[in-house]
Design a protein around this motif. Structure first.
Motif, PDB file in Angstrom:
ATOM      1  N   GLY A 124      31.561  31.946  56.096  1.00 34.88           N
ATOM      2  CA  GLY A 124      32.847  32.480  55.669  1.00 34.88           C
ATOM      3  C   GLY A 124      33.992  31.798  56.390  1.00 34.88           C
ATOM      4  O   GLY A 124      33.797  30.856  57.163  1.00 34.88           O
ATOM      5  N   ARG A 125      35.185  32.290  56.165  1.00 33.18           N
ATOM      6  CA  ARG A 125      36.381  31.687  56.740  1.00 33.18           C
ATOM      7  C   ARG A 125      36.449  31.882  58.256  1.00 33.18           C
ATOM      8  O   ARG A 125      36.876  30.973  58.981  1.00 33.18           O
ATOM      9  CB  ARG A 125      37.622  32.304  56.079  1.00 33.18           C
ATOM     10  CG  ARG A 125      38.945  31.820  56.656  1.00 33.18           C
ATOM     11  CD  ARG A 125      40.102  32.522  55.984  1.00 33.18           C
ATOM     12  NE  ARG A 125      41.372  32.151  56.582  1.00 33.18           N
ATOM     13  CZ  ARG A 125      42.558  32.657  56.218  1.00 33.18           C
ATOM     14  NH1 ARG A 125      42.608  33.564  55.243  1.00 33.18           N
ATOM     15  NH2 ARG A 125      43.666  32.260  56.829  1.00 33.18           N
ATOM     16  N   ARG A 126      36.043  33.041  58.730  1.00 31.05           N
ATOM     17  CA  ARG A 126      36.204  33.376  60.155  1.00 31.05           C
ATOM     18  C   ARG A 126      34.875  33.589  60.893  1.00 31.05           C
ATOM     19  O   ARG A 126      34.874  33.906  62.077  1.00 31.05           O
ATOM     20  CB  ARG A 126      37.062  34.641  60.291  1.00 31.05           C
ATOM     21  CG  ARG A 126      38.469  34.472  59.750  1.00 31.05           C
ATOM     22  CD  ARG A 126      39.293  35.746  59.934  1.00 31.05           C
ATOM     23  NE  ARG A 126      40.661  35.559  59.543  1.00 31.05           N
ATOM     24  CZ  ARG A 126      41.133  35.752  58.311  1.00 31.05           C
ATOM     25  NH1 ARG A 126      40.307  36.150  57.347  1.00 31.05           N
ATOM     26  NH2 ARG A 126      42.407  35.555  58.033  1.00 31.05           N
ATOM     27  N   GLY A 127      33.777  33.439  60.187  1.00 28.47           N
ATOM     28  CA  GLY A 127      32.480  33.652  60.825  1.00 28.47           C
ATOM     29  C   GLY A 127      31.361  33.593  59.817  1.00 28.47           C
ATOM     30  O   GLY A 127      31.552  33.142  58.673  1.00 28.47           O
ATOM     31  N   ILE A 128      30.192  34.031  60.222  1.00 32.80           N
ATOM     32  CA  ILE A 128      29.018  33.960  59.350  1.00 32.80           C
ATOM     33  C   ILE A 128      28.245  35.277  59.373  1.00 32.80           C
ATOM     34  O   ILE A 128      28.231  35.992  60.379  1.00 32.80           O
ATOM     35  CB  ILE A 128      28.073  32.814  59.776  1.00 32.80           C
ATOM     36  CG1 ILE A 128      27.505  33.076  61.186  1.00 32.80           C
ATOM     37  CG2 ILE A 128      28.776  31.470  59.731  1.00 32.80           C
ATOM     38  CD1 ILE A 128      26.454  32.087  61.632  1.00 32.80           C
ATOM     39  N   TYR A 129      27.607  35.590  58.251  1.00 34.82           N
ATOM     40  CA  TYR A 129      26.625  36.664  58.208  1.00 34.82           C
ATOM     41  C   TYR A 129      25.264  36.052  58.512  1.00 34.82           C
ATOM     42  O   TYR A 129      24.900  35.001  57.964  1.00 34.82           O
ATOM     43  CB  TYR A 129      26.611  37.352  56.844  1.00 34.82           C
ATOM     44  CG  TYR A 129      27.743  38.335  56.666  1.00 34.82           C
ATOM     45  CD1 TYR A 129      27.816  39.485  57.450  1.00 34.82           C
ATOM     46  CD2 TYR A 129      28.744  38.120  55.724  1.00 34.82           C
ATOM     47  CE1 TYR A 129      28.860  40.385  57.306  1.00 34.82           C
ATOM     48  CE2 TYR A 129      29.794  39.009  55.577  1.00 34.82           C
ATOM     49  CZ  TYR A 129      29.846  40.145  56.373  1.00 34.82           C
ATOM     50  OH  TYR A 129      30.883  41.025  56.245  1.00 34.82           O
ATOM     51  N   LEU A 130      24.536  36.719  59.412  1.00 38.42           N
ATOM     52  CA  LEU A 130      23.200  36.284  59.786  1.00 38.42           C
ATOM     53  C   LEU A 130      22.193  37.250  59.172  1.00 38.42           C
ATOM     54  O   LEU A 130      22.235  38.452  59.448  1.00 38.42           O
ATOM     55  CB  LEU A 130      23.021  36.277  61.304  1.00 38.42           C
ATOM     56  CG  LEU A 130      23.995  35.425  62.120  1.00 38.42           C
ATOM     57  CD1 LEU A 130      25.229  36.226  62.530  1.00 38.42           C
ATOM     58  CD2 LEU A 130      23.309  34.893  63.373  1.00 38.42           C
ATOM     59  N   ILE A 131      21.334  36.739  58.336  1.00 40.06           N
ATOM     60  CA  ILE A 131      20.313  37.556  57.682  1.00 40.06           C
ATOM     61  C   ILE A 131      18.961  36.984  58.086  1.00 40.06           C
ATOM     62  O   ILE A 131      18.646  35.838  57.790  1.00 40.06           O
ATOM     63  CB  ILE A 131      20.468  37.527  56.150  1.00 40.06           C
ATOM     64  CG1 ILE A 131      21.904  37.908  55.749  1.00 40.06           C
ATOM     65  CG2 ILE A 131      19.468  38.460  55.485  1.00 40.06           C
ATOM     66  CD1 ILE A 131      22.204  37.740  54.276  1.00 40.06           C
ATOM     67  N   ASN A 132      18.182  37.783  58.803  1.00 42.42           N
ATOM     68  CA  ASN A 132      16.900  37.317  59.330  1.00 42.42           C
ATOM     69  C   ASN A 132      15.760  38.167  58.804  1.00 42.42           C
ATOM     70  O   ASN A 132      15.832  39.397  58.836  1.00 42.42           O
ATOM     71  CB  ASN A 132      16.893  37.369  60.855  1.00 42.42           C
ATOM     72  CG  ASN A 132      17.872  36.394  61.473  1.00 42.42           C
ATOM     73  OD1 ASN A 132      18.127  35.335  60.921  1.00 42.42           O
ATOM     74  ND2 ASN A 132      18.419  36.760  62.615  1.00 42.42           N
ATOM     75  N   ALA A 133      14.706  37.511  58.351  1.00 46.02           N
ATOM     76  CA  ALA A 133      13.511  38.227  57.913  1.00 46.02           C
ATOM     77  C   ALA A 133      12.698  38.644  59.124  1.00 46.02           C
ATOM     78  O   ALA A 133      12.470  37.853  60.036  1.00 46.02           O
ATOM     79  CB  ALA A 133      12.668  37.351  56.996  1.00 46.02           C
TER      80      ALA A 133
END
Length: 314
Positions: free
Chosen positions: A189-198
Motif C-alpha cells: 500500500g501507500r504507507r505500509g503493507i498487510y502481512l498475511i501468513n499461512a
C-alpha cells in the motif's frame, strides 16, 4: 524443542491418570469452539485503512480472539501486530488438521518494487541456505536443534497489477518428522503493507494454495492508501520487494505449525485443570514458574522481537 516435547509427554501422562479430563476432551473442544465469535461479510480492518471481504469458505476472528487462539490455545506469545485470522469453515481452531491465515499490518512506508522482476530467486535461496547453516552453529551451541531450509514450496512471485508479493518456504526442524510450511503474502500500500501468513504444515500446501487467489482478493486498501495513491514526499520503506523475500527464515508461522500438533493436549490443559496438572508435573505453580523466568514456547528459537521481525520479513 526438547523442553516442549517433555512437557507435553508429561502432561499427556497426567491426563491419562486423570481419566475424567481425557474423557471430556471432545466436550472441552466443542465448548472452546462455541465460545469463538466468527464473522463473515465486509469487515473494516483496524489498521492500515483497509477492508476485508471474508472469502467464501472462510470465517474471521478479530484481534482479541486471534490472540486468544494464538496465545492461550496454541501456546505462542501474544502478538500486538495481529489484526485477525481467517479460519476455514468446518474445521475450527482445534480441528485435527487446523490451519489458518493470520493478518497483520506494518506501517513501514511505501515499498519500492523496481527490483521485483530482476531478482534471481534461485541465487537468493542458495544464499539463504548458507546463512541458515551458519546460524545453526549458534543454535547448536545454545543447545537447540538445527533448522534446514528445504527449498521453495512456492517460488516467489510478484503480481505487479495487484501489487501483491507471495512466496512459500519448506522448512525442516531437527527431530520433527513433518516439515513446516512458511507461506507469505504481502499486500503493498501507500504507507505500509498487510502481512498475511499461512499457519499450516507442509502437507497442507495444496489446500493453502487453492485459497491464495481468494485470500489476495479479500484484502484491499481504501482509496487514498492504495499503492497507486503514492505521491512524492511520502515515506519510502527501507525494504524493497526483494529484501522482503530475503528476510529472516524463522517466521512465526513455523512455530505455530509445530504447536498445532499438540492441539488436543493444549485444548484440555487450557480450561480448568491446567494449573492443577502443571503443579502436579513440576511441583510448582504456573506463577512460580513464570517468576523463575521459564523461557516461552516460541522463544526457544528466537526472542520475541526477532520473531516479530521474522514475521514481517520472511
Amino acid at each position: 524443542m526438547r523442553n516442549i516435547l517433555l512437557f507435553f509427554i508429561l502432561l499427556c501422562s497426567s491426563l491419562i491418570i486423570h481419566g475424567q479430563e481425557v474423557d471430556s476432551t471432545q466436550a472441552t473442544i466443542e465448548e472452546i469452539e462455541k465460545s469463538l465469535q466468527y464473522s463473515t461479510g465486509t469487515i473494516p480492518l483496524e489498521r492500515g485503512n483497509g477492508i476485508l471481504q471474508v472469502p467464501k469458505g472462510f470465517q474471521f476472528l478479530n484481534r482479541e480472539q486471534s490472540n486468544y487462539v494464538l496465545s492461550t490455545l496454541w501456546g505462542n506469545p501474544e502478538d500486538q501486530d495481529i489484526i485477525g485470522m481467517l479460519v476455514p469453515e468446518g474445521k475450527g481452531v482445534l480441528h485435527a488438521n487446523s490451519w489458518a491465515f493470520t493478518i497483520s499490518y506494518d506501517a513501514m512506508g511505501y515499498v519500492e518494487d523496481k527490483d521485483a522482476q530482476e531478482i534471481n530467486y534461485d541465487e537468493m535461496l542458495a544464499e539463504t541456505k548458507k546463512d541458515l547453516a551458519s546460524e545453526n552453529e549458534n543454535r547448536k551451541a545454545a543447545g537447540y536443534g538445527s533448522v534446514e531450509l528445504i527449498g521453495w514450496a512456492s517460488k516467489p512471485y510478484y503480481d505487479d497489477s495487484k501489487k501483491v508479493l507471495h512466496w512459500a518456504k519448506e522448512i525442516s526442524f531437527q527431530d520433527d518428522s513433518l516439515n513446516t510450511l512458511n507461506y507469505n503474502l504481502r499486500v503493498l500500500g501507500r504507507r505500509g503493507i498487510y502481512l498475511i501468513n499461512a499457519v499450516a504444515a507442509i502437507d497442507q500446501l495444496p489446500e493453502v494454495e487453492k485459497s491464495i487467489d481468494p485470500i489476495i482478493a479479500s484484502v484491499n486498501f481504501k482509496e487514498g492508501d492504495r499503492y497507486a495513491d503514492y505521491v512524492d514526499g511520502d515515506e519510502v520503506a527501507s525494504w524493497t520487494v526483494g529484501s522482503l523475500v530475503a528476510g529472516k527464515i524463522l517466521a512465526k508461522a513455523g512455530f505455530f505449525a509445530v504447536l498445532l500438533k499438540f492441539w488436543k493436549v493444549i485444548a484440555v490443559a487450557c480450561v480448568g485443570g491446567f494449573s492443577f496438572i502443571w503443579k502436579k508435573i513440576t511441583g510448582r505453580s504456573r506463577k512460580e514458574e513464570e517468576e523463575l523466568a521459564i523461557e516461552p514456547v516460541a522463544g526457544e528459537d528466537k526472542p520475541l522481537q526477532d520473531l516479530e521481525d521474522s514475521n514481517k520479513n520472511g
